[in-house]
Design a protein around this motif. Structure first.
Motif, PDB file in Angstrom:
ATOM      1  N   ASN A  50     100.808  28.292  26.387  1.00 47.01           N
ATOM      2  CA  ASN A  50      99.988  28.372  25.186  1.00 47.01           C
ATOM      3  C   ASN A  50      98.874  29.385  25.455  1.00 47.01           C
ATOM      4  OD1 ASN A  50      98.370  28.065  22.963  1.00 47.01           O
ATOM      5  ND2 ASN A  50      98.396  25.833  23.015  1.00 47.01           N
ATOM      6  N   PRO A  51      98.917  30.556  24.791  1.00 49.67           N
ATOM      7  CA  PRO A  51      97.918  31.592  25.054  1.00 49.67           C
ATOM      8  C   PRO A  51      96.488  31.159  24.734  1.00 49.67           C
ATOM      9  CG  PRO A  51      99.753  32.484  23.821  1.00 49.67           C
ATOM     10  CD  PRO A  51      99.937  31.010  23.874  1.00 49.67           C
ATOM     11  N   VAL A  52      96.311  30.261  23.771  1.00 48.77           N
ATOM     12  CA  VAL A  52      94.962  29.793  23.440  1.00 48.77           C
ATOM     13  C   VAL A  52      94.379  29.028  24.625  1.00 48.77           C
ATOM     14  CG1 VAL A  52      93.600  28.349  21.886  1.00 48.77           C
ATOM     15  CG2 VAL A  52      95.451  29.735  20.967  1.00 48.77           C
ATOM     16  N   ASN A  53      95.190  28.189  25.258  1.00 54.84           N
ATOM     17  CA  ASN A  53      94.726  27.480  26.452  1.00 54.84           C
ATOM     18  C   ASN A  53      94.410  28.462  27.570  1.00 54.84           C
ATOM     19  OD1 ASN A  53      95.055  25.058  25.171  1.00 54.84           O
ATOM     20  ND2 ASN A  53      96.998  24.567  26.171  1.00 54.84           N
ATOM     21  N   LYS A  54      95.218  29.506  27.697  1.00 53.47           N
ATOM     22  CA  LYS A  54      94.981  30.511  28.739  1.00 53.47           C
ATOM     23  C   LYS A  54      93.653  31.239  28.496  1.00 53.47           C
ATOM     24  CE  LYS A  54      97.004  34.080  31.429  1.00 53.47           C
ATOM     25  NZ  LYS A  54      97.870  33.998  32.540  1.00 53.47           N
ATOM     26  N   ILE A  55      93.348  31.531  27.228  1.00 52.39           N
ATOM     27  CA  ILE A  55      92.066  32.177  26.916  1.00 52.39           C
ATOM     28  C   ILE A  55      90.911  31.283  27.349  1.00 52.39           C
ATOM     29  CG2 ILE A  55      90.534  32.972  25.069  1.00 52.39           C
ATOM     30  CD1 ILE A  55      93.028  33.814  23.518  1.00 52.39           C
ATOM     31  N   PHE A  56      90.959  30.006  26.969  1.00 48.75           N
ATOM     32  CA  PHE A  56      89.862  29.096  27.280  1.00 48.75           C
ATOM     33  C   PHE A  56      89.790  28.741  28.768  1.00 48.75           C
ATOM     34  CE2 PHE A  56      89.570  28.304  22.732  1.00 48.75           C
ATOM     35  CZ  PHE A  56      88.210  28.143  22.574  1.00 48.75           C
ATOM     36  N   ASP A  57      90.936  28.554  29.427  1.00 49.26           N
ATOM     37  CA  ASP A  57      90.938  28.076  30.807  1.00 49.26           C
ATOM     38  C   ASP A  57      90.817  29.183  31.843  1.00 49.26           C
ATOM     39  OD1 ASP A  57      91.303  25.610  29.651  1.00 49.26           O
ATOM     40  OD2 ASP A  57      93.459  25.532  30.064  1.00 49.26           O
ATOM     41  N   ASP A  58      91.422  30.342  31.601  1.00 51.77           N
ATOM     42  CA  ASP A  58      91.461  31.404  32.614  1.00 51.77           C
ATOM     43  C   ASP A  58      90.565  32.599  32.281  1.00 51.77           C
ATOM     44  OD1 ASP A  58      93.361  29.801  33.782  1.00 51.77           O
ATOM     45  OD2 ASP A  58      95.062  30.982  33.083  1.00 51.77           O
ATOM     46  N   ILE A  59      90.676  33.096  31.063  1.00 53.89           N
ATOM     47  CA  ILE A  59      90.012  34.349  30.713  1.00 53.89           C
ATOM     48  C   ILE A  59      88.521  34.162  30.432  1.00 53.89           C
ATOM     49  CG2 ILE A  59      89.983  36.257  29.066  1.00 53.89           C
ATOM     50  CD1 ILE A  59      93.042  35.820  28.789  1.00 53.89           C
ATOM     51  N   ALA A  60      88.155  33.176  29.610  1.00 57.88           N
ATOM     52  CA  ALA A  60      86.751  32.977  29.245  1.00 57.88           C
ATOM     53  C   ALA A  60      85.841  32.725  30.450  1.00 57.88           C
ATOM     54  CB  ALA A  60      86.621  31.856  28.222  1.00 57.88           C
ATOM     55  N   PRO A  61      86.231  31.905  31.428  1.00 61.64           N
ATOM     56  CA  PRO A  61      85.341  31.711  32.582  1.00 61.64           C
ATOM     57  C   PRO A  61      85.066  32.996  33.376  1.00 61.64           C
ATOM     58  CG  PRO A  61      86.979  29.971  32.523  1.00 61.64           C
ATOM     59  CD  PRO A  61      87.360  30.965  31.480  1.00 61.64           C
ATOM     60  N   ARG A  62      86.036  33.933  33.394  1.00 60.76           N
ATOM     61  CA  ARG A  62      85.820  35.196  34.110  1.00 60.76           C
ATOM     62  C   ARG A  62      84.713  36.025  33.481  1.00 60.76           C
ATOM     63  NH1 ARG A  62      91.580  38.071  34.976  1.00 60.76           N
ATOM     64  NH2 ARG A  62      91.438  38.004  32.728  1.00 60.76           N
TER      65      ARG A  62
END
Length: 173
Positions: free
Chosen positions: A131-143
């Motif tokens: 799920n790309p939305v989960n990837k945005i929130f879990d992986d990308i946003a914290p970076r």
């Protein structure tokens, strides 16, 4: 909706952008034309900045979950019951557990729903659903938590052989 038309009908244009936004989120980079890269970059910048803004806007809650008991071989444990008529039958033995889950607040949920408009569910090499939305929130946003914009970069590659379109690689910084 973006400004460029790309010589396509609106449904085709939206599908192309959606697919490339999803590819960028999952793979971290995408090779495309410069015009498309600029449009994709604008979309992804908004998605990531929204995720960064809403990254900590959730609460946790304990819920009770009923699950089947599993034996050492990974099979469900059965137990024998007796009906009122005296007939015996087997049912799956269940256990009740408490589990802590994350619950999004209203604005974070709204941000997730807005992101769903721009991404498609995808599969990895093993066939698992991503799920790309989960990837945005879990992986990308914290970076990018301490950064105000400028999450992507466009690297120009030169003209494509065949039609001469200016090519570029769009990637996260």
């Amino acid at each position: 909706m973006p400004n460029r038309k790309f010589g396509r009908a609106s449904d085709q244009r939206a599908a192309i952008l959606k697919n490339q936004v999803t590819t960028l989120i999952i793979n971290g980079k995408v090779e495309t034309t410069v015009a498309r890269a600029k449009e994709i970059s604008a979309i992804v910048e908004k998605l990531v900045s929204s995720a960064v803004k809403e990254s900590d806007n959730y609460t946790t809650k304990e819920i009770t979950v009923s699950a089947a008991k599993i034996d050492g071989k990974g099979k469900k444990v059965l137990k024998t019951k007796t009906a009122k008529s005296g007939a015996k039958y087997e049912v799956v033995d269940r256990e009740v557990k408490t589990k802590t889950v994350q619950v999004d607040n209203a604005s974070r949920l709204a941000a997730r729903k807005a992101m769903i408009k721009w991404v498609n569910k995808s599969h990895d090499a093993e066939g698992n659903i991503i799920n790309p939305v989960n990837k945005i929130f879990d992986d990308i946003a914290p970076r990018y938590a301490g950064r105000n914009g400028g999450y992507t970069r466009i690297i120009r590659l030169g003209a494509r052989r065949g039609d001469g379109a200016e090519m570029a690689i769009l990637e996260f910084v």
